[in-house]
Write an enzyme that holds these catalytic residues in place. Structure first.
Site, PDB file in Angstrom:
ATOM      1  CB  SER A   1      -0.968  -0.048   1.183  1.00  0.00           C
ATOM      2  OG  SER A   1      -2.040   0.851   1.010  1.00  0.00           O
TER       3      SER A   1
ATOM      4  CG  ASP B   1      -7.033  -3.028  -2.916  1.00  0.00           C
ATOM      5  OD1 ASP B   1      -7.696  -2.255  -2.200  1.00  0.00           O
ATOM      6  OD2 ASP B   1      -5.787  -3.062  -2.923  1.00  0.00           O
TER       7      ASP B   1
ATOM      8  CG  HIS C   1      -5.775  -2.718   0.864  1.00  0.00           C
ATOM      9  ND1 HIS C   1      -5.204  -2.264  -0.303  1.00  0.00           N
ATOM     10  CD2 HIS C   1      -5.114  -2.098   1.871  1.00  0.00           C
ATOM     11  CE1 HIS C   1      -4.247  -1.402  -0.014  1.00  0.00           C
ATOM     12  NE2 HIS C   1      -4.177  -1.288   1.312  1.00  0.00           N
TER      13      HIS C   1
END
Length: 246
Positions: A127, A188, A223
């Site tokens: 991320s 995600d 995610h």
């Protein structure tokens, strides 16, 4: 006001006798996380006897006391600008990103000072950590010198500024052959697919060799990481930093 904890280091269970034959992975966590949340990756690799010659470094992002979160840089909206209005794109924290790039450079400096060549060092992240890893590769003094880059569930920051930063740093106009393992989950919801696609297109525009890119999409994954991601990552790492005979 900010404070920053030192990295967590997981030593190689079977270190090479010659440090130049070893390997290291620097893995950067995401927004409002910390190193402790990710060191289990090293545990899984070591328990599975995967790359036992590799040490893992898990840095901690600075803690912003005012914002009450750990962050490599101030987050901004990842929504694209309206069509035909690039001036309305959300402003990114270039200063924070560049400061974090300098910090990552210092971690690489420390490894090379202990005898691990830069071409045996992999830089990766999740991320926000993915964004920082990509920017470090593309704009720092270690550009083109690392073994490879791992970018998971992230995106490419400052896409319209990177070429200017490369020029300012005396880097070649074309990036060239940089091994990259890039992965995202199809479910995600935190990183828009448009942002992921924008990054891939920009990497190609910057001249990253298609043959150096390994791009994976994981069906149904949100995610997060998964066993499939780690299995693919293990195989890729074994190719870019293979075991060397002492």
């Amino acid at each position: 006001m900010q404070s920053q904890q030192p990295p967590l280091i997981r030593s190689a269970p079977k270190p090479a006798a010659d440090p130049a034959h070893g390997a290291a992975m620097i893995f950067l966590h995401g927004l409002d996380d910390d190193a402790m949340g990710w060191e289990n990756i090293a545990t899984q690799f070591h328990q599975g006897n995967k790359l036992p010659y590799m040490q893992w470094i898990f840095p901690n992002a600075p803690h912003n006391i005012d914002a009450r979160q750990n962050a490599w840089y101030a987050p901004s909206s990842l929504q694209p600008a309206p069509a035909g209005r690039p001036e309305l794109a959300p402003e990114e924290d270039e200063e924070g990103l560049r400061k974090s790039v300098e910090y990552v450079e210092s971690l690489i400096d420390d490894l090379t000072s202990r005898g691990i060549p830069s071409n045996r060092i992999v830089l990766g992240g999740f991320s926000q950590g993915c964004a920082l890893a990509l920017l470090t590769e593309l704009t720092s003094r270690y550009s083109g010198k690392l073994a490879g880059i791992v970018g998971l569930m992230g995106y490419l920051p400052l896409p319209e500024t990177i070429q200017k930063l490369r020029t300012a740093g005396g880097l070649p106009h074309v990036v060239g052959h940089v091994p990259m393992f890039l992965g995202r989950g199809t479910s995600d919801r935190l990183i828009p697919r448009s942002k992921w696609t924008e990054g891939l297109n920009k990497l190609k525009e910057l001249g990253v060799d298609d043959g150096a890119l390994e791009i994976k999409e994981y069906e149904g994954l949100a995610h997060a990481l998964s066993p499939a991601v780690l299995q693919d990552l293990s195989k890729w790492l074994a190719r870019v930093v293979p075991q060397l005979e002492d």
